[in-house]
Write a protein that holds these residues in place. Structure first.
Motif, PDB file in Angstrom:
ATOM      1  N   HIS A   1      49.827  45.559  39.022  1.00 21.31           N
ATOM      2  CA  HIS A   1      48.312  45.208  38.546  1.00 21.31           C
ATOM      3  C   HIS A   1      47.710  45.080  39.880  1.00 21.31           C
ATOM      4  O   HIS A   1      46.576  45.652  39.781  1.00 21.31           O
ATOM      5  CB  HIS A   1      48.320  43.824  37.665  1.00 21.31           C
ATOM      6  CG  HIS A   1      47.075  43.435  37.554  1.00 21.31           C
ATOM      7  ND1 HIS A   1      46.047  43.896  36.920  1.00 21.31           N
ATOM      8  CD2 HIS A   1      46.502  42.110  38.147  1.00 21.31           C
ATOM      9  CE1 HIS A   1      44.968  43.156  37.130  1.00 21.31           C
ATOM     10  NE2 HIS A   1      45.197  42.303  37.951  1.00 21.31           N
TER      11      HIS A   1
ATOM     12  N   ASP B   1      46.778  48.172  41.965  1.00 23.99           N
ATOM     13  CA  ASP B   1      45.682  48.905  41.122  1.00 23.99           C
ATOM     14  C   ASP B   1      44.405  48.081  41.051  1.00 23.99           C
ATOM     15  O   ASP B   1      43.158  48.939  41.185  1.00 23.99           O
ATOM     16  CB  ASP B   1      46.008  49.375  39.915  1.00 23.99           C
ATOM     17  CG  ASP B   1      45.075  49.966  39.116  1.00 23.99           C
ATOM     18  OD1 ASP B   1      44.764  51.229  39.607  1.00 23.99           O
ATOM     19  OD2 ASP B   1      44.436  49.467  38.139  1.00 23.99           O
ATOM     20  N   ASP B   2      44.339  46.858  40.969  1.00 25.14           N
ATOM     21  CA  ASP B   2      43.003  46.218  40.701  1.00 25.14           C
ATOM     22  C   ASP B   2      43.308  44.744  41.370  1.00 25.14           C
ATOM     23  O   ASP B   2      43.254  43.481  40.900  1.00 25.14           O
ATOM     24  CB  ASP B   2      43.163  45.837  38.995  1.00 25.14           C
ATOM     25  CG  ASP B   2      41.774  45.032  38.753  1.00 25.14           C
ATOM     26  OD1 ASP B   2      40.826  45.162  39.517  1.00 25.14           O
ATOM     27  OD2 ASP B   2      41.476  45.109  37.537  1.00 25.14           O
TER      28      ASP B   2
ATOM     29  N   ARG C   1      39.984  40.345  37.670  1.00 24.34           N
ATOM     30  CA  ARG C   1      40.201  41.838  37.601  1.00 24.34           C
ATOM     31  C   ARG C   1      38.731  42.562  37.425  1.00 24.34           C
ATOM     32  O   ARG C   1      37.774  41.876  36.940  1.00 24.34           O
ATOM     33  CB  ARG C   1      41.251  42.041  36.525  1.00 24.34           C
ATOM     34  CG  ARG C   1      40.607  41.512  35.257  1.00 24.34           C
ATOM     35  CD  ARG C   1      41.582  41.753  34.009  1.00 24.34           C
ATOM     36  NE  ARG C   1      42.328  43.076  33.879  1.00 24.34           N
ATOM     37  CZ  ARG C   1      43.305  43.427  33.162  1.00 24.34           C
ATOM     38  NH1 ARG C   1      43.731  42.403  32.549  1.00 24.34           N
ATOM     39  NH2 ARG C   1      44.074  44.473  33.289  1.00 24.34           N
TER      40      ARG C   1
ATOM     41  N   PHE D   1      49.268  42.366  30.754  1.00 25.73           N
ATOM     42  CA  PHE D   1      47.823  42.652  31.329  1.00 25.73           C
ATOM     43  C   PHE D   1      46.731  43.384  30.554  1.00 25.73           C
ATOM     44  O   PHE D   1      45.630  43.564  30.757  1.00 25.73           O
ATOM     45  CB  PHE D   1      47.744  43.339  32.685  1.00 25.73           C
ATOM     46  CG  PHE D   1      48.569  42.486  33.890  1.00 25.73           C
ATOM     47  CD1 PHE D   1      47.765  41.443  34.304  1.00 25.73           C
ATOM     48  CD2 PHE D   1      49.759  42.573  34.158  1.00 25.73           C
ATOM     49  CE1 PHE D   1      48.425  40.388  35.368  1.00 25.73           C
ATOM     50  CE2 PHE D   1      50.603  41.514  35.076  1.00 25.73           C
ATOM     51  CZ  PHE D   1      49.673  40.910  35.490  1.00 25.73           C
TER      52      PHE D   1
ATOM     53  N   GLU E   1      53.129  42.457  37.637  1.00 27.18           N
ATOM     54  CA  GLU E   1      52.055  41.801  38.681  1.00 27.18           C
ATOM     55  C   GLU E   1      51.908  42.618  39.952  1.00 27.18           C
ATOM     56  O   GLU E   1      50.752  43.031  40.343  1.00 27.18           O
ATOM     57  CB  GLU E   1      52.465  40.562  38.871  1.00 27.18           C
ATOM     58  CG  GLU E   1      51.256  39.774  39.699  1.00 27.18           C
ATOM     59  CD  GLU E   1      51.656  38.470  40.200  1.00 27.18           C
ATOM     60  OE1 GLU E   1      51.819  38.065  41.456  1.00 27.18           O
ATOM     61  OE2 GLU E   1      52.128  37.556  39.523  1.00 27.18           O
TER      62      GLU E   1
ATOM     63  N   GLY F   1      45.096  37.633  37.090  1.00 27.57           N
ATOM     64  CA  GLY F   1      44.067  38.842  36.809  1.00 27.57           C
ATOM     65  C   GLY F   1      42.879  38.300  36.166  1.00 27.57           C
ATOM     66  O   GLY F   1      42.226  39.039  35.776  1.00 27.57           O
TER      67      GLY F   1
END
Length: 208
Positions: free
Chosen positions: A162, A165-166, A116, A63, A159, A113
């Motif tokens: 990720h 957090d986002d 993101r 990422f 994943e 992502g």
């Protein structure tokens, strides 16, 4: 009954978001059908280019690739220039021959992502594949086979971290669901008809 071409027309009518380009992100869990959907949407857009983030990520940067994406792709497109970038070869574990991405009116960017926070300012639209995580990961594992089970173990951890957090889904303009007879989509707001409507394609499609 509406068709995928109707969604394509709505996206093509959006204001440019990256120089002359309307950058449309297709995000979702690994195995959720993003690549198949993006390919069909690209065809409905008359052959719009598709940037696959699987070609941008690497073993060491699952990422952590946004800086490279910005320098090689987003900045040139924002200036109306062709982007020159090198896709990652997951077998050879190195970057391959350079590719060129022209600043087309609509460019699709698909991958985990894609929506993101670092990329959202460049997007004209964000589509989220509404396939549950467990179902998506199960698809991916079946697709890739037992020899990649170790990779999938690491991927699922990455994943999960990720999206914790986002997350992308809360910011999606459109939620896409795959049905036996095609795709349907709604606004990102739950249970609220979107400006692009809630429709299903008028022909059968295989599951991704």
């Amino acid at each position: 009954m509406h068709r995928l071409e109707d969604l394509a027309a709505g996206l093509a009518a959006l204001p440019p978001s990256l120089g002359p380009v309307r950058l449309i992100a297709v995000d979702g869990h690994a195995g959720s059908g993003k690549s198949t959907f993006a390919g069909r949407l690209a065809a409905a857009l008359g052959g719009a280019p598709v940037l696959h983030l699987d070609d941008v990520a690497t073993h060491g940067e699952l990422f952590a690739w946004t800086g490279r994406l910005r320098a090689q792709v987003l900045e040139p497109l924002s200036a109306g220039r062709a982007a020159h970038w090198s896709p990652y070869d997951w077998v050879a574990r190195r970057f391959g021959p350079e590719r060129v991405l022209e600043p087309a009116p609509v460019v699709l960017m698909e991958g985990v992502g894609a929506g993101r926070r670092e990329l959202r300012p460049y997007l004209a639209g964000l589509l989220w594949m509404e396939t549950p995580r467990a179902e998506s990961w199960g698809r991916g594992r079946r697709r890739d086979g037992a020899e990649l089970s170790g990779f999938w173990d690491g991927w699922e951890r990455a994943e999960r971290a990720h999206f914790a957090d986002d997350p992308s889904r809360p910011f999606a303009d459109t939620l896409v669901r795959q049905r036996d007879t095609g795709y349907e989509w709604t606004s990102g707001a739950p249970a609220t008809p979107g400006i692009l409507g809630s429709v299903t394609q008028g022909h059968d499609l295989p599951r991704a």
